[in-house]
Design an enzyme around this catalytic site. Structure first.
Site, PDB file in Angstrom:
ATOM      1  NE  ARG A  61      -4.024   1.778   2.420  1.00  0.00           N
ATOM      2  CZ  ARG A  61      -4.200   2.520   3.512  1.00  0.00           C
ATOM      3  NH1 ARG A  61      -3.426   2.312   4.583  1.00  0.00           N
ATOM      4  NH2 ARG A  61      -5.125   3.452   3.563  1.00  0.00           N
ATOM      5  CG  HIS A  65      -1.730   5.156  -0.423  1.00  0.00           C
ATOM      6  ND1 HIS A  65      -2.439   5.597   0.674  1.00  0.00           N
ATOM      7  CD2 HIS A  65      -2.542   4.245  -1.029  1.00  0.00           C
ATOM      8  CE1 HIS A  65      -3.614   4.982   0.733  1.00  0.00           C
ATOM      9  NE2 HIS A  65      -3.684   4.150  -0.295  1.00  0.00           N
ATOM     10  CG  ASN A  93      -1.328   8.458   2.949  1.00  0.00           C
ATOM     11  OD1 ASN A  93      -1.765   7.413   2.477  1.00  0.00           O
ATOM     12  ND2 ASN A  93      -0.661   9.343   2.216  1.00  0.00           N
ATOM     13  CG  HIS A 193      -8.120  -3.831  -1.421  1.00  0.00           C
ATOM     14  ND1 HIS A 193      -9.182  -2.952  -1.511  1.00  0.00           N
ATOM     15  CD2 HIS A 193      -7.034  -3.059  -1.122  1.00  0.00           C
ATOM     16  CE1 HIS A 193      -8.758  -1.717  -1.278  1.00  0.00           C
ATOM     17  NE2 HIS A 193      -7.465  -1.759  -1.051  1.00  0.00           N
ATOM     18  CG  ASP A 239      -9.082 -12.002   0.573  1.00  0.00           C
ATOM     19  OD1 ASP A 239      -8.451 -12.131   1.645  1.00  0.00           O
ATOM     20  OD2 ASP A 239      -8.709 -12.528  -0.487  1.00  0.00           O
TER      21      ASP A 239
END
Length: 318
Positions: A61, A65, A93, A193, A239
Site C-alpha cells: 500500500r 499511495h 494516509n 486487496h 478478503d
C-alpha cells in the site's frame, strides 16, 4: 519526397525520445554499483512479513499511495517540516499507512552493504512491494529501477489523487485514468486487496446504510466488529485470506461481500464485471495481470537522471 523524409525523421525522433524516457529505468540498474542491494531488500522484507503477516499488505500500500501522488518518488515517506507538507497526514494516509520503520531498516541495511547511499527510497518502496507480494505467495515481476527521490511532498495532492473507499466505478475509472492506468489496471491493482485489512471507519457506511449489492449476512458479520459509533480503528479483513495472495477478493465481490464500497463498485453491473468474474475463477490470469499493472504503476512519472536526489534518510530531504 522531402516532406515524407521530414515526417519519417519527426516520427523517429519522437519514438527515440519515448524510448529514452522509458530506458531511464532498467531492471539491472544496481547490478554493477551494488549487486547486493536487491537481495538485502528481500531479506529485510521477508523478516518483517515473517514477524507480522499484515506488514506485506502495508508495504504494498505504501508503494501504491506513493505512486498516485506526483509519481513514484518516495514523497510519502517525508515527515512534516516547515518546508515539507507531509503526505502522511492526508485523509487517506493519516493513522492508516504504516511500515515506515521497515523502510528505515531496509535503507540502513542497503546503505551498509553498498557502502554509501546509492539506492533511492523510491526504488526501495517499489522492490519492497514486489517482495511483499512474493512473500505472501503472489507473483513476481522484474521491477524497473533507477528512480530518484523527491525533495517535496504534497498533502493536497494526496487528498485529491489517492482513491477513496467511497468512490463508485466512474470515479475510480477517472481516478486511475489520471495516472495513465486503464480499467484492467484498476481491477487488477484493486486485487491488491486480496491482502490486508481495513479500519471500521472505511466500511461503516457500507455495512449499515447500503442495502443493494451487499450480502446481508456479511453486513451483519462486519457490524459485529464495527459499531455505529466508536471503534473507528477496529480491523476487518479485506478478503477471507488476508495473508495469502489468491483470488478470493474477487470471489467475494461476485458474492456481494466486498468490504469497501469502492471494492464492490467493481462488480455492480458496470463494465468491469466480466473481468472480476474472470479473476474470481482464474488466479493465473489475475496474477499475470497484477504483475503487469504493478510494473505500469511503478513507471508513473519517475524522477531519473539528475532529477531529485538519493536521500540519506528516507524521512527527510538531504
Amino acid at each position: 519526397m522531402a516532406s515524407t523524409s521530414f515526417l519519417f525523421l519527426h516520427v523517429l525522433v519522437v519514438f527515440t525520445l519515448a524510448r529514452m524516457a522509458f530506458s531511464d529505468l532498467s531492471d539491472d540498474f544496481y547490478e554493477d554499483i551494488c549487486p547486493e542491494a536487491l537481495p538485502t531488500i528481500k531479506q529485510v522484507v521477508e523478516d518483517a512479513v515473517r514477524q507480522e503477516r499484515r506488514m506485506g499488505a502495508s508495504l504494498l500500500r505504501l508503494h501504491f499511495h506513493d505512486c498516485f501522488v506526483n509519481g513514484c518518488d518516495a514523497s510519502i515517506l517525508l515527515d512534516q517540516t516547515s518546508i515539507t507538507d507531509s503526505e502522511k497526514t492526508s485523509r487517506a494516509n493519516n493513522n492508516s499507512v504504516r511500515g515506515f520503520e521497515v523502510i528505515d531498516k531496509i535503507k540502513s541495511e542497503v546503505d551498509k552493504v553498498c557502502g554509501r547511499p546509492v539506492v533511492s527510497c523510491a526504488d526501495i518502496l517499489a522492490v519492497a512491494a514486489r517482495d511483499s507480494v512474493v512473500a505472501l505467495h503472489g507473483p513476481t515481476w522484474e521491477v524497473q529501477l533507477g528512480r530518484r527521490d523527491s525533495t517535496t511532498a504534497s498533502r493536497t495532492t494526496a487528498n485529491n489523487d489517492i482513491p477513496t473507499p467511497s468512490m463508485d466505478l466512474p470515479a475510480l475509472i477517472d481516478n486511475f485514468k489520471k495516472q495513465g492506468l486503464d480499467e484492467e489496471d484498476l481491477v487488477a491493482l484493486s486485487g491488491g486487496h486480496t491482502l490486508g485489512f481495513a479500519q471500521c471507519f472505511t466500511f461503516r457506511n457500507r455495512t449499515y446504510n447500503e442495502t443493494n449489492n451487499i450480502d446481508s449476512t456479511f453486513a451483519s458479520q462486519r457490524q459485529a466488529n464495527c459499531p455505529r459509533s466508536g471503534g473507528d480503528s477496529n480491523l476487518a479483513p479485506l478478503d477471507p485470506t488476508p495473508a495469502l495472495f489468491d483470488s478470493k477478493y474477487f470471489s467475494n465481490l461476485v458474492s456481494k461481500k466486498g468490504l469497501l464500497h469502492s471494492d464492490q463498485a467493481l462488480f455492480s453491473g458496470g463494465e468491469t464485471d466480466e473481468l472480476v468474474k474472470t479473476y474470481s475463477t482464474n488466479l493465473r490470469t489475475f496474477s499475470k495481470d497484477f504483475a503487469e499493472s504493478m510494473i505500469k504503476m511503478g513507471n508513473i512519472k519517475p524522477l531519473t537522471g539528475n532529477q531529485g536526489q538519493i536521500r540519506v534518510d528516507c524521512r527527510k530531504v538531504n
